[in-house]
Design a protein around this motif. Structure first.
Motif, PDB file in Angstrom:
ATOM      1  N   THR A  83     -20.349 -30.202  60.957  1.00 26.41           N
ATOM      2  CA  THR A  83     -21.447 -29.527  61.641  1.00 26.41           C
ATOM      3  C   THR A  83     -21.276 -28.008  61.529  1.00 26.41           C
ATOM      4  O   THR A  83     -20.155 -27.520  61.313  1.00 26.41           O
ATOM      5  CB  THR A  83     -21.487 -29.905  63.138  1.00 26.41           C
ATOM      6  OG1 THR A  83     -20.292 -29.425  63.767  1.00 26.41           O
ATOM      7  CG2 THR A  83     -21.642 -31.399  63.330  1.00 26.41           C
ATOM      8  N   PRO A  84     -22.353 -27.257  61.700  1.00 29.90           N
ATOM      9  CA  PRO A  84     -22.230 -25.798  61.663  1.00 29.90           C
ATOM     10  C   PRO A  84     -21.250 -25.282  62.721  1.00 29.90           C
ATOM     11  O   PRO A  84     -20.468 -24.367  62.461  1.00 29.90           O
ATOM     12  CB  PRO A  84     -23.648 -25.302  61.942  1.00 29.90           C
ATOM     13  CG  PRO A  84     -24.543 -26.447  61.658  1.00 29.90           C
ATOM     14  CD  PRO A  84     -23.742 -27.688  61.868  1.00 29.90           C
ATOM     15  N   HIS A  85     -21.278 -25.889  63.897  1.00 28.46           N
ATOM     16  CA  HIS A  85     -20.382 -25.461  64.972  1.00 28.46           C
ATOM     17  C   HIS A  85     -18.920 -25.655  64.566  1.00 28.46           C
ATOM     18  O   HIS A  85     -18.091 -24.754  64.729  1.00 28.46           O
ATOM     19  CB  HIS A  85     -20.695 -26.247  66.253  1.00 28.46           C
ATOM     20  CG  HIS A  85     -19.780 -25.928  67.384  1.00 28.46           C
ATOM     21  ND1 HIS A  85     -19.842 -24.733  68.065  1.00 28.46           N
ATOM     22  CD2 HIS A  85     -18.779 -26.644  67.952  1.00 28.46           C
ATOM     23  CE1 HIS A  85     -18.914 -24.727  69.006  1.00 28.46           C
ATOM     24  NE2 HIS A  85     -18.256 -25.873  68.957  1.00 28.46           N
ATOM     25  N   ARG A  86     -18.606 -26.803  64.002  1.00 30.47           N
ATOM     26  CA  ARG A  86     -17.222 -27.072  63.599  1.00 30.47           C
ATOM     27  C   ARG A  86     -16.813 -26.175  62.438  1.00 30.47           C
ATOM     28  O   ARG A  86     -15.667 -25.715  62.367  1.00 30.47           O
ATOM     29  CB  ARG A  86     -17.060 -28.549  63.228  1.00 30.47           C
ATOM     30  CG  ARG A  86     -15.623 -28.956  63.056  1.00 30.47           C
ATOM     31  CD  ARG A  86     -14.849 -28.652  64.315  1.00 30.47           C
ATOM     32  NE  ARG A  86     -13.515 -29.236  64.237  1.00 30.47           N
ATOM     33  CZ  ARG A  86     -12.679 -29.257  65.225  1.00 30.47           C
ATOM     34  NH1 ARG A  86     -13.010 -28.747  66.385  1.00 30.47           N
ATOM     35  NH2 ARG A  86     -11.504 -29.785  65.089  1.00 30.47           N
ATOM     36  N   TYR A  87     -17.713 -25.915  61.517  1.00 30.71           N
ATOM     37  CA  TYR A  87     -17.409 -25.012  60.408  1.00 30.71           C
ATOM     38  C   TYR A  87     -17.054 -23.630  60.947  1.00 30.71           C
ATOM     39  O   TYR A  87     -16.061 -23.022  60.535  1.00 30.71           O
ATOM     40  CB  TYR A  87     -18.587 -24.903  59.434  1.00 30.71           C
ATOM     41  CG  TYR A  87     -18.309 -23.925  58.326  1.00 30.71           C
ATOM     42  CD1 TYR A  87     -17.577 -24.312  57.212  1.00 30.71           C
ATOM     43  CD2 TYR A  87     -18.730 -22.604  58.420  1.00 30.71           C
ATOM     44  CE1 TYR A  87     -17.270 -23.406  56.205  1.00 30.71           C
ATOM     45  CE2 TYR A  87     -18.430 -21.685  57.419  1.00 30.71           C
ATOM     46  CZ  TYR A  87     -17.710 -22.094  56.321  1.00 30.71           C
ATOM     47  OH  TYR A  87     -17.403 -21.188  55.338  1.00 30.71           O
ATOM     48  N   LEU A  88     -17.858 -23.136  61.881  1.00 29.00           N
ATOM     49  CA  LEU A  88     -17.618 -21.811  62.451  1.00 29.00           C
ATOM     50  C   LEU A  88     -16.296 -21.789  63.214  1.00 29.00           C
ATOM     51  O   LEU A  88     -15.527 -20.830  63.094  1.00 29.00           O
ATOM     52  CB  LEU A  88     -18.778 -21.401  63.362  1.00 29.00           C
ATOM     53  CG  LEU A  88     -18.700 -20.001  63.956  1.00 29.00           C
ATOM     54  CD1 LEU A  88     -18.603 -18.946  62.859  1.00 29.00           C
ATOM     55  CD2 LEU A  88     -19.923 -19.749  64.830  1.00 29.00           C
ATOM     56  N   GLN A  89     -15.997 -22.836  63.967  1.00 28.75           N
ATOM     57  CA  GLN A  89     -14.718 -22.905  64.663  1.00 28.75           C
ATOM     58  C   GLN A  89     -13.559 -22.862  63.663  1.00 28.75           C
ATOM     59  O   GLN A  89     -12.588 -22.129  63.859  1.00 28.75           O
ATOM     60  CB  GLN A  89     -14.613 -24.195  65.476  1.00 28.75           C
ATOM     61  CG  GLN A  89     -15.414 -24.205  66.744  1.00 28.75           C
ATOM     62  CD  GLN A  89     -15.207 -25.503  67.505  1.00 28.75           C
ATOM     63  OE1 GLN A  89     -15.092 -26.571  66.904  1.00 28.75           O
ATOM     64  NE2 GLN A  89     -15.153 -25.403  68.813  1.00 28.75           N
ATOM     65  N   ARG A  90     -13.659 -23.639  62.608  1.00 29.17           N
ATOM     66  CA  ARG A  90     -12.592 -23.681  61.610  1.00 29.17           C
ATOM     67  C   ARG A  90     -12.428 -22.324  60.934  1.00 29.17           C
ATOM     68  O   ARG A  90     -11.317 -21.851  60.698  1.00 29.17           O
ATOM     69  CB  ARG A  90     -12.858 -24.785  60.578  1.00 29.17           C
ATOM     70  CG  ARG A  90     -11.667 -25.057  59.678  1.00 29.17           C
ATOM     71  CD  ARG A  90     -11.829 -26.313  58.837  1.00 29.17           C
ATOM     72  NE  ARG A  90     -13.100 -26.420  58.154  1.00 29.17           N
ATOM     73  CZ  ARG A  90     -13.418 -25.746  57.055  1.00 29.17           C
ATOM     74  NH1 ARG A  90     -12.557 -24.905  56.524  1.00 29.17           N
ATOM     75  NH2 ARG A  90     -14.582 -25.916  56.485  1.00 29.17           N
ATOM     76  N   ARG A  91     -13.529 -21.680  60.644  1.00 25.77           N
ATOM     77  CA  ARG A  91     -13.483 -20.347  60.017  1.00 25.77           C
ATOM     78  C   ARG A  91     -12.780 -19.355  60.938  1.00 25.77           C
ATOM     79  O   ARG A  91     -11.963 -18.552  60.500  1.00 25.77           O
ATOM     80  CB  ARG A  91     -14.918 -19.891  59.710  1.00 25.77           C
ATOM     81  CG  ARG A  91     -15.010 -18.544  59.059  1.00 25.77           C
ATOM     82  CD  ARG A  91     -14.448 -18.605  57.638  1.00 25.77           C
ATOM     83  NE  ARG A  91     -14.500 -17.303  57.041  1.00 25.77           N
ATOM     84  CZ  ARG A  91     -13.475 -16.446  57.041  1.00 25.77           C
ATOM     85  NH1 ARG A  91     -12.333 -16.772  57.574  1.00 25.77           N
ATOM     86  NH2 ARG A  91     -13.600 -15.258  56.487  1.00 25.77           N
ATOM     87  N   ARG A  92     -13.089 -19.407  62.217  1.00 32.55           N
ATOM     88  CA  ARG A  92     -12.448 -18.520  63.193  1.00 32.55           C
ATOM     89  C   ARG A  92     -10.951 -18.824  63.306  1.00 32.55           C
ATOM     90  O   ARG A  92     -10.135 -17.903  63.404  1.00 32.55           O
ATOM     91  CB  ARG A  92     -13.133 -18.658  64.546  1.00 32.55           C
ATOM     92  CG  ARG A  92     -14.506 -18.016  64.570  1.00 32.55           C
ATOM     93  CD  ARG A  92     -15.245 -18.296  65.848  1.00 32.55           C
ATOM     94  NE  ARG A  92     -16.478 -17.511  65.894  1.00 32.55           N
ATOM     95  CZ  ARG A  92     -17.439 -17.709  66.778  1.00 32.55           C
ATOM     96  NH1 ARG A  92     -17.326 -18.654  67.702  1.00 32.55           N
ATOM     97  NH2 ARG A  92     -18.525 -16.956  66.757  1.00 32.55           N
ATOM     98  N   VAL A  93     -10.600 -20.093  63.299  1.00 35.52           N
ATOM     99  CA  VAL A  93      -9.188 -20.477  63.382  1.00 35.52           C
ATOM    100  C   VAL A  93      -8.438 -20.023  62.131  1.00 35.52           C
ATOM    101  O   VAL A  93      -7.303 -19.546  62.217  1.00 35.52           O
ATOM    102  CB  VAL A  93      -9.044 -21.996  63.624  1.00 35.52           C
ATOM    103  CG1 VAL A  93      -7.619 -22.473  63.374  1.00 35.52           C
ATOM    104  CG2 VAL A  93      -9.479 -22.340  65.045  1.00 35.52           C
ATOM    105  N   THR A 100     -13.640 -37.887  62.001  1.00 38.35           N
ATOM    106  CA  THR A 100     -15.062 -38.160  62.084  1.00 38.35           C
ATOM    107  C   THR A 100     -15.895 -37.000  61.590  1.00 38.35           C
ATOM    108  O   THR A 100     -17.063 -37.142  61.311  1.00 38.35           O
ATOM    109  CB  THR A 100     -15.479 -38.459  63.534  1.00 38.35           C
ATOM    110  OG1 THR A 100     -15.195 -37.296  64.332  1.00 38.35           O
ATOM    111  CG2 THR A 100     -14.749 -39.676  64.060  1.00 38.35           C
ATOM    112  N   GLY A 101     -15.289 -35.814  61.555  1.00 41.32           N
ATOM    113  CA  GLY A 101     -16.059 -34.659  61.128  1.00 41.32           C
ATOM    114  C   GLY A 101     -16.956 -34.126  62.209  1.00 41.32           C
ATOM    115  O   GLY A 101     -17.687 -33.199  62.006  1.00 41.32           O
ATOM    116  N   GLY A 102     -16.901 -34.680  63.409  1.00 40.56           N
ATOM    117  CA  GLY A 102     -17.755 -34.220  64.507  1.00 40.56           C
ATOM    118  C   GLY A 102     -17.253 -32.935  65.087  1.00 40.56           C
ATOM    119  O   GLY A 102     -16.145 -32.508  64.888  1.00 40.56           O
ATOM    120  N   GLY A 103     -18.108 -32.280  65.854  1.00 37.21           N
ATOM    121  CA  GLY A 103     -17.627 -31.050  66.465  1.00 37.21           C
ATOM    122  C   GLY A 103     -18.618 -30.385  67.258  1.00 37.21           C
ATOM    123  O   GLY A 103     -19.683 -30.352  67.486  1.00 37.21           O
TER     124      GLY A 103
END
Length: 141
Positions: free
Chosen positions: A54-64, A138-141
């Protein structure tokens, strides 16, 4: 690949590039959907179908990912790094960091050693896996 799919991918890449550039800024789905010229609901579905998260999980991962770099290469406090990469809550940052990396930011900093490799190699080597890369993810986020 059809022209419609190609155009959809191009729009999703445009939004993902905006997320990469402004990861520390407050970004919301309506803003990203406008960048991609689609509705917010369609944006979430299409982004996930295109990139596997999801876009939210992508952004979280990018920040991490950025936080990992700062934890390895600076002496800034975990709180300062949390705020610098776009999180507004230390608790959310720590929980998200642990979910993605598998350990707390403090434990990561203690264990991590600065890599003597070019930045592009270090980024590829230290990039956290998405949930889809983990067994049972699951790839959820």
């Amino acid at each position: 690949m059809s022209r419609a799919v190609e155009e959809s991918n191009r729009r999703m890449l445009r939004a993902r590039d905006a997320m990469d550039r402004a990861y520390a800024e407050p970004l919301d789905i309506p803003t990203l959907a406008r960048i991609a010229f689609v509705s917010p609901a369609h944006f979430i579905r299409t982004f996930r179908a295109t990139f596997g998260e999801t876009p939210h999980r992508y952004l979280q991962r990018r920040r991490v990912e950025r936080a990992m770099f700062l934890l390895r290469g600076t002496e800034h406090s975990v709180t300062d790094i949390c705020m610098a990469v776009g999180f507004t809550s230390l608790g959310t940052f720590s929980r998200t960091f642990h979910d993605i990396v598998g350990e707390s930011p403090t434990a990561y900093r203690r264990r991590a050693v600065p890599l003597g490799a070019p930045g592009c190699f270090a980024m590829a080597y230290c990039r956290p896996a998405s949930l889809l890369d983990k067994p049972g993810g699951t790839g959820g986020g």
